[in-house]
Design a protein around this motif. Structure first.
Motif, PDB file in Angstrom:
ATOM      1  N   LEU A   2       0.846  -1.189   0.000  1.00  0.00           N
ATOM      2  CA  LEU A   2       0.000   0.000   0.000  1.00  0.00           C
ATOM      3  C   LEU A   2       0.881   1.239   0.000  1.00  0.00           C
ATOM      4  CD1 LEU A   2      -2.813   1.356   0.257  1.00  0.00           C
ATOM      5  CD2 LEU A   2      -2.550   1.172   2.744  1.00  0.00           C
ATOM      6  N   ILE A   4       0.797   5.014   0.380  1.00  0.00           N
ATOM      7  CA  ILE A   4      -0.143   6.009   0.891  1.00  0.00           C
ATOM      8  C   ILE A   4       0.611   7.145   1.584  1.00  0.00           C
ATOM      9  CG2 ILE A   4      -0.473   4.795   3.106  1.00  0.00           C
ATOM     10  CD1 ILE A   4      -3.485   5.648   2.864  1.00  0.00           C
ATOM     11  N   LEU A 240     -12.178   1.942   2.371  1.00  0.00           N
ATOM     12  CA  LEU A 240     -11.375   0.725   2.510  1.00  0.00           C
ATOM     13  C   LEU A 240     -11.596  -0.200   1.315  1.00  0.00           C
ATOM     14  CD1 LEU A 240     -11.715  -0.129   6.318  1.00  0.00           C
ATOM     15  CD2 LEU A 240      -9.686   0.713   5.121  1.00  0.00           C
ATOM     16  N   ILE A 243      -9.247   1.139  -1.483  1.00  0.00           N
ATOM     17  CA  ILE A 243      -7.816   0.808  -1.406  1.00  0.00           C
ATOM     18  C   ILE A 243      -7.561  -0.690  -1.542  1.00  0.00           C
ATOM     19  CG2 ILE A 243      -7.296   2.855   0.007  1.00  0.00           C
ATOM     20  CD1 ILE A 243      -6.905   0.958   2.398  1.00  0.00           C
ATOM     21  N   ASN A 244      -8.580  -1.516  -1.289  1.00  0.00           N
ATOM     22  CA  ASN A 244      -8.421  -2.967  -1.403  1.00  0.00           C
ATOM     23  C   ASN A 244      -8.877  -3.521  -2.747  1.00  0.00           C
ATOM     24  OD1 ASN A 244      -7.349  -4.114   1.189  1.00  0.00           O
ATOM     25  ND2 ASN A 244      -9.076  -2.971   2.046  1.00  0.00           N
ATOM     26  N   ARG A 249      -4.412  -1.770  -7.280  1.00  0.00           N
ATOM     27  CA  ARG A 249      -3.239  -2.219  -6.529  1.00  0.00           C
ATOM     28  C   ARG A 249      -1.972  -1.559  -7.051  1.00  0.00           C
ATOM     29  NH1 ARG A 249      -3.687  -5.645  -1.840  1.00  0.00           N
ATOM     30  NH2 ARG A 249      -5.925  -5.958  -1.771  1.00  0.00           N
ATOM     31  N   LEU A 271      -6.074   3.383   7.741  1.00  0.00           N
ATOM     32  CA  LEU A 271      -6.200   2.767   6.418  1.00  0.00           C
ATOM     33  C   LEU A 271      -5.255   1.576   6.256  1.00  0.00           C
ATOM     34  CD1 LEU A 271      -6.534   6.113   4.487  1.00  0.00           C
ATOM     35  CD2 LEU A 271      -8.299   4.338   4.578  1.00  0.00           C
ATOM     36  N   ARG A 272      -4.063   1.696   6.805  1.00  0.00           N
ATOM     37  CA  ARG A 272      -3.140   0.562   6.764  1.00  0.00           C
ATOM     38  C   ARG A 272      -3.718  -0.630   7.527  1.00  0.00           C
ATOM     39  NH1 ARG A 272       1.364   1.221   4.217  1.00  0.00           N
ATOM     40  NH2 ARG A 272       2.512   3.189   4.114  1.00  0.00           N
ATOM     41  N   TYR A 275      -6.110  -2.460   5.332  1.00  0.00           N
ATOM     42  CA  TYR A 275      -5.618  -2.900   4.015  1.00  0.00           C
ATOM     43  C   TYR A 275      -5.287  -4.390   4.054  1.00  0.00           C
ATOM     44  CZ  TYR A 275      -2.659  -3.171  -0.157  1.00  0.00           C
ATOM     45  OH  TYR A 275      -2.117  -3.508  -1.371  1.00  0.00           O
ATOM     46  N   LYS A 276      -5.698  -5.101   3.022  1.00  0.00           N
ATOM     47  CA  LYS A 276      -5.415  -6.539   2.939  1.00  0.00           C
ATOM     48  C   LYS A 276      -4.353  -6.767   1.874  1.00  0.00           C
ATOM     49  CE  LYS A 276     -10.213  -7.261   4.173  1.00  0.00           C
ATOM     50  NZ  LYS A 276     -11.562  -7.528   3.661  1.00  0.00           N
ATOM     51  N   GLU A 277      -3.248  -7.358   2.278  1.00  0.00           N
ATOM     52  CA  GLU A 277      -2.105  -7.520   1.358  1.00  0.00           C
ATOM     53  C   GLU A 277      -2.444  -8.363   0.128  1.00  0.00           C
ATOM     54  OE1 GLU A 277       0.731  -6.089   1.180  1.00  0.00           O
ATOM     55  OE2 GLU A 277       0.754  -5.031   3.080  1.00  0.00           O
TER      56      GLU A 277
END
Length: 278
Positions: A2, A4, A240, A243-244, A249, A271-272, A275-277
């Protein structure tokens, strides 16, 4: 990963911006290339740039998103204002080569009663004058909320600008979540549909950055009033999901929320955490 960060002040130089962003928990940032209301740009210190580039390499920074001044109106009715826009963008793109390979974002402009078609024509004319095959910077057209006589109020208008530009490979889009929401794109209930329409009209390969902002106003309000993350009409859950989303990506997310460094650090951590990797 991520990428950001937030929009920060460039007054202290590149290295200071980089250190501040690390302190905020970020790994990218946006900055104005000069005073947001216009004027002469600050002299660039090559040694400061080298310190930043080393810092960015060591901390795996994403692409930076420089921002043109708000007063730059490429489709103004008055030619002296268009001259300012032309000269400013040309100068800024030369300065961007100190930090090669990054992004230069600008508001397409306001046609001030001339009509969107005339505005689109004038914006593309200036882009054709200043863009070069040799530049390493990608210029980003920002999605707008549609207030007043703004050009770029929908994906179709941005596409029309791109279609008129010769160096198309040097153009991308910065999607502002507040702007598209205020402009009538329902990213809360139909994010997939909005991104599908973006892909059909412009192409997802041109989506290079996202301004991640909540909105003080409702869907289709055409107001452009940013809110802190989770405190507006878009809401944390929807942001969210942005960003996911697999379609975005690896691109930089820039916070332009009404905040200070402490507030941005909280938002970045929030937000981190969501976040899902994979």
């Amino acid at each position: 990963m991520l990428y950001i960060g937030n929009h920060t002040s460039s007054s202290k130089g590149y290295a200071a911006m980089g250190w501040q962003m690390l302190k905020n928990g970020g790994n990218t940032f946006a900055f104005f290339t000069r005073n947001p209301r216009g004027g002469k740009a600050k002299e660039i210190d090559p040694s400061d740039v080298e310190k930043f580039l080393e810092l960015a390499r060591e901390n795996e920074f994403g692409k930076l998103v420089a921002h043109a001044p708000y007063t730059m109106n490429c489709c103004a009715a008055k030619e002296n204002l268009r001259d300012f826009a032309r000269e400013t963008m040309s100068d800024d793109l030369k300065r961007m080569e100190y930090t090669p390979g990054n992004y230069y974002n600008f508001h397409p402009g306001s046609h001030v009663g001339q009509g969107a078609e005339t505005g689109i024509k004038k914006i593309s004319e200036i882009l054709n004058e200043v863009l070069t095959r040799e530049q390493s910077t990608t210029v980003l057209l920002e999605t707008m909320s549609g207030k007043g006589s703004e050009v770029g109020r929908n994906f179709q208008e941005l596409r029309q600008i791109i279609d008129r530009v010769e160096c198309k490979e040097k153009l991308g889009i910065c999607l502002d979540t507040c702007h598209v929401w205020d402009g009538g794109y329902d990213i809360v209930n139909d994010l997939d549909g909005v991104l599908k329409e973006f892909d059909q009209v412009i192409g997802l390969e041109r989506l290079k950055a996202i301004h991640l902002n909540d909105s003080m106003n409702g869907l289709g309000s055409h107001k452009d009033r940013h809110a802190r993350i989770g405190e507006g009409e878009i809401g944390l859950e929807a942001l969210l999901r942005v960003i996911n989303h697999p379609a975005v990506r690896g691109i930089p997310f820039i916070l332009e929320t009404p905040n200070d460094d402490e507030g941005w650090a909280r938002e970045i951590a929030l937000l981190r955490n969501g976040y899902k990797e994979n």
